[in-house]
Design a protein around this motif. Structure first.
Motif, PDB file in Angstrom:
ATOM      1  N   ALA A   1       0.693  -1.400  -0.161  1.00  0.00           N
ATOM      2  CA  ALA A   1       0.078   0.013  -0.163  1.00  0.00           C
ATOM      3  C   ALA A   1       0.817   1.137  -0.247  1.00  0.00           C
ATOM      4  CB  ALA A   1      -0.854   0.172   1.316  1.00  0.00           C
TER       5      ALA A   1
ATOM      6  N   GLN B   1      -3.654  -4.443   6.404  1.00  0.00           N
ATOM      7  CA  GLN B   1      -3.448  -3.807   7.571  1.00  0.00           C
ATOM      8  C   GLN B   1      -2.073  -3.728   7.937  1.00  0.00           C
ATOM      9  OE1 GLN B   1      -6.068  -5.297  10.872  1.00  0.00           O
ATOM     10  NE2 GLN B   1      -7.621  -6.123   9.415  1.00  0.00           N
TER      11      GLN B   1
ATOM     12  N   VAL C   1      -7.059  -1.628   4.721  1.00  0.00           N
ATOM     13  CA  VAL C   1      -6.042  -0.485   4.879  1.00  0.00           C
ATOM     14  C   VAL C   1      -6.582   0.504   5.740  1.00  0.00           C
ATOM     15  CG1 VAL C   1      -4.654   1.435   3.421  1.00  0.00           C
ATOM     16  CG2 VAL C   1      -5.348  -0.911   2.156  1.00  0.00           C
ATOM     17  N   GLU C   2      -7.547   0.889   5.723  1.00  0.00           N
ATOM     18  CA  GLU C   2      -8.379   2.003   6.328  1.00  0.00           C
ATOM     19  C   GLU C   2      -8.323   1.513   7.795  1.00  0.00           C
ATOM     20  OE1 GLU C   2     -12.192   4.922   7.047  1.00  0.00           O
ATOM     21  OE2 GLU C   2     -12.104   3.236   5.480  1.00  0.00           O
TER      22      GLU C   2
ATOM     23  N   ILE D   1       1.027   5.255   0.413  1.00  0.00           N
ATOM     24  CA  ILE D   1      -0.188   6.387   1.217  1.00  0.00           C
ATOM     25  C   ILE D   1       0.531   7.374   1.188  1.00  0.00           C
ATOM     26  CG2 ILE D   1      -1.503   6.482   3.194  1.00  0.00           C
ATOM     27  CD1 ILE D   1      -1.498   3.490   3.718  1.00  0.00           C
TER      28      ILE D   1
ATOM     29  N   LEU E   1      -4.833   6.641  -0.066  1.00  0.00           N
ATOM     30  CA  LEU E   1      -4.353   5.435  -0.784  1.00  0.00           C
ATOM     31  C   LEU E   1      -4.242   5.475  -2.124  1.00  0.00           C
ATOM     32  CD1 LEU E   1      -3.286   2.422  -0.516  1.00  0.00           C
ATOM     33  CD2 LEU E   1      -5.799   1.689  -0.835  1.00  0.00           C
TER      34      LEU E   1
ATOM     35  N   LEU F   1      -4.790   1.885   9.383  1.00  0.00           N
ATOM     36  CA  LEU F   1      -4.422   3.014   9.503  1.00  0.00           C
ATOM     37  C   LEU F   1      -5.256   3.618  10.903  1.00  0.00           C
ATOM     38  CD1 LEU F   1      -4.454   4.998   6.296  1.00  0.00           C
ATOM     39  CD2 LEU F   1      -2.433   4.086   7.585  1.00  0.00           C
TER      40      LEU F   1
ATOM     41  N   ALA G   1      -0.352  -0.991   5.715  1.00  0.00           N
ATOM     42  CA  ALA G   1      -0.736   0.337   6.055  1.00  0.00           C
ATOM     43  C   ALA G   1      -0.008   0.749   7.322  1.00  0.00           C
ATOM     44  CB  ALA G   1      -2.330   0.348   6.235  1.00  0.00           C
TER      45      ALA G   1
ATOM     46  N   TYR H   1       2.542   4.004   7.313  1.00  0.00           N
ATOM     47  CA  TYR H   1       2.230   5.077   8.791  1.00  0.00           C
ATOM     48  C   TYR H   1       3.476   5.252   9.416  1.00  0.00           C
ATOM     49  CZ  TYR H   1       0.372   6.755  13.129  1.00  0.00           C
ATOM     50  OH  TYR H   1       0.308   7.646  14.188  1.00  0.00           O
TER      51      TYR H   1
ATOM     52  N   PHE I   1     -10.150   9.352   5.074  1.00  0.00           N
ATOM     53  CA  PHE I   1      -9.575   8.002   4.236  1.00  0.00           C
ATOM     54  C   PHE I   1     -10.092   8.402   2.691  1.00  0.00           C
ATOM     55  CE2 PHE I   1      -9.258   3.997   2.238  1.00  0.00           C
ATOM     56  CZ  PHE I   1      -8.050   3.770   2.361  1.00  0.00           C
TER      57      PHE I   1
END
Length: 670
Positions: free
Chosen positions: A489, A560, A519-520, A491, A544, A523, A563, A567, A502
């Protein structure tokens, strides 16, 4: 016992500054009315109205207490209200139930804050008030200096109705301006004497002043006074009585509650001058449908909840079923009694204007209205002072339920207390008017409910955010034999005004739609803990815009984790900042303290937004970080001797200054 109707009942609150003798005066009134055999003392913990363990230990009142006596044809209900600042809510409740007040002040010629506050309140709300200048047995007693201070504060309203007879600096008797009689105190009470020649001139002067106050209270008397230059003694008494009833005249007496001197005269004048429940209410009709309002709730682990209420109309009887107009529920009146301190004297019925106690009304709280008429409107709730002092509560292990249930019960007893869960920090927070109220609450928690809890200032709910854009690609790839894990991902993180946004900018299906929610979620999980000091992150837009997947190895969990990798890489590059909650304040302060308040606010990193004049006070509008204001309720009181007050509400989050932020970050990364 004969029935006492509204025309026979006088409801009187005893108010004033803490430590100036309110509870002792109540003892003396009860003793003179032969309701008790001997006067108790606060220093010995045996008074009728101060019976709570916290009151006995501190030798001050911390809760409203209700008593009654009989004098002449009257039943007089007396409510002893605490004078300490933290228990102002008890005074609010007492004044809501009473038609008049006795303001007790010390005879030292300088009015205390509590006296000033009481005088302002009764004047503003036109509540009938009598001032009792106490402590006339002390060496420094100054009756005329104290009267002069009262005159200066409320010119034209103060009406001394007696002259003390002094000997060796102490009050030995008095001359009554109402009757013209003179008395010396004696072991049996008082002995009538001829007026001392030395006081005749003073008597004429003060009687003339009392006549002017009496005349100004009534148009007809004023007209006669202008025409004839004088009034008869009966007209003067009637004028003072009418002025008291309308709140335009405040009679003043003096004595020593501790020595039981001058108290009989006060009791006589309560009977002579104080308005009855019928005088003070258009609703006090015993033939109307029953209604009452609860002004105090007592939480007792043994007898349960005790509700003290003022009967507003009709007749209240044991066994009757009534409606709680506040909640819509029905309640049955079981045990009905007359409160006498901690004792309850059972009765079968009571009438409009009276004050009674009812036990075990489980659904009834302070301020609720009970009525026979389900269609009636509830009486307005009381307006309590702000509870701006907050502490976080920590229960002992295994006693969590007992602790928080006990605090909830105590909050029912004292509506100025609030127990809430802070959604940002997860702490259980107790709000109170000040630190003494908190100490007393935890003392009661131990005494009444047998639990010991700890408290401290709450954690400041700092947040983290970013001030510029940054991008990162998080690729999670793991092969363990069989199915592996793969998520990729890319971002972009940038500042925004919302808590979190998002944005899905994927084109061409490089990340399948069924993985984008993962993904959300990844984050959101990461934003619970920022990269600076571990505080929640807000004000971030995450877009994204690219990625890749594997037909077999990709999963929600893999995306997940991808992401999370993006981050952790991007956030330190996005100029992360620490945010602090800033509150707006409205501070009402006398002009004499304005400079101190403004300077203090600057020291607290506050901003002055404006000021508005309100008579002899200024209302200062300011904003300041809550981290600097946690003990402001206590410190403002100290700076102004209790003469200032404030309200506060959340305004916004702002960047913490760099030096302050470094200290906070260091403290949270140890």
């Amino acid at each position: 016992m004969k029935p006492y109707l509204a025309k026979d009942i006088k409801n009187v609150a005893i108010i004033g500054h803490s430590g100036e003798g309110k509870t002792t005066l109540l003892e003396a009134l009860l003793f003179n009315a032969k309701m008790i055999d001997r006067m108790g003392k606060t220093t010995e913990g045996n008074t009728v109205s101060d019976f709570d363990k916290e009151e006995i230990a501190r030798e001050i009142s911390v809760s409203l207490s209700s008593c009654h006596l009989y004098a002449g044809e009257n039943k007089i209900n007396l409510l002893d209200a605490p004078g300490f600042f933290d228990f102002e809510g008890e005074k609010v409740a007492a004044l809501a139930a009473c038609g008049s007040v006795i303001i007790v002040c010390d005879a030292n010629k300088n009015l205390s804050v509590g006296t000033e506050s009481a005088l302002h309140y009764v004047r503003e709300h036109k509540i009938p008030a009598i001032v009792f200048i106490n402590g006339m047995d002390k060496d420094n007693a100054d009756y005329f200096g104290t009267v002069a201070a009262l005159h200066e504060m409320l010119p034209g309203a103060i009406a001394p109705i007696q002259i003390p007879i002094m000997e060796n600096g102490k009050m030995q008797g008095y001359v009554s301006l109402m009757s013209g009689n003179s008395y010396l105190f004696s072991p049996d009470g008082r002995t009538k004497i001829d007026m001392p020649a030395s006081l005749k001139e003073e008597h004429e002067k003060l009687f003339a002043e009392m006549t002017e106050v009496a005349a100004s209270s009534d148009d007809a008397l004023m007209e006669k006074f202008f025409e004839e230059g004088t009034l008869t003694k009966d007209e003067v008494v009637a004028g003072v009585k009418y002025g008291l009833k309308t709140g335009s005249a405040i009679p003043v007496l003096a004595g020593s509650a501790l020595m039981n001197r001058g108290v009989i005269n006060l009791l006589d004048n309560l009977v002579r001058l104080a308005p009855t429940a019928a005088d003070r209410s258009i609703f006090a009709d015993e033939t109307a449908p029953f209604s009452a309002q609860v002004f105090q709730t007592v939480a007792d682990p043994f007898i349960g909840r005790l509700s003290l209420m003022k009967i507003k109309s009709g007749t209240m009887k044991s066994g009757m079923t009534v409606y709680n107009l506040t909640t819509g529920e029905t309640e049955k009146i079981n045990a009905l009694s007359l409160p006498q301190g901690k004792k309850q004297l059972p009765v079968s019925e009571a009438f409009a204007g009276d004050i009674v106690a009812v036990s075990k009304l489980t659904g009834v709280k302070t301020g609720d209205t009970l009525s026979e008429d389900a269609s009636a409107l509830p009486y307005p709730h009381f307006e309590y002072p702000a509870s701006n002092y907050k502490v976080a509560v920590t229960a002992e292990r295994g006693e969590e339920d007992k602790t928080f249930q006990g605090l909830s019960r105590l909050a029912e007893e004292n509506p100025t207390l609030k127990v809430e869960k802070d959604p940002l920090t997860g702490e259980t927070v107790l709000s109170a008017p000040g630190d003494v109220a908190v100490e007393v609450t935890f003392g009661k928690l131990k005494n009444k409910f047998g639990v010991t809890a700890k408290y401290a200032l709450p954690v400041i709910p700092y947040r983290e955010s970013i001030r510029k854009s940054a991008e990162a690609r998080g690729k999670h790839k793991k092969q363990t034999g069989g199915h592996g894990q793969f998520g990729d991902a890319a971002i972009r993180f940038e500042p925004c005004d919302a808590e979190f946004e998002f944005v899905d900018k994927i084109v061409g299906g490089v990340v399948p739609k069924n993985y984008i929610p993962a993904v959300e979620k990844g984050l959101l999980d990461c934003m619970k803990k920022g990269t600076l000091a571990g505080f929640p992150v807000s004000g971030v837009r995450a877009t994204l815009y690219d990625g890749s997947y594997h037909d077999v190895d990709s999963s929600d969990l893999a995306f997940q984790l991808a992401a999370a990798l993006a981050y952790k890489e991007a956030m330190p590059k996005a100029n992360p900042v620490l945010l602090e909650p800033v509150y707006s304040f409205k501070i009402r302060v006398p002009n004499a303290y304005l400079g101190d308040i403004l300077g203090d606010m600057n020291r607290r990193r506050g901003r002055i937004l404006g000021m508005e004049m309100h008579g002899a006070e200024q209302e200062v509008l300011a904003e300041a970080p809550i981290s600097e204001m946690q003990r402001y309720a206590v410190e403002l009181r100290s700076m102004t001797q209790g003469r200032a007050s404030y309200t506060m509400e959340f305004a916004q989050y702002e960047d913490v200054p760099f030096n302050e932020a470094q200290k906070i970050i260091a403290a949270n990364n140890q």
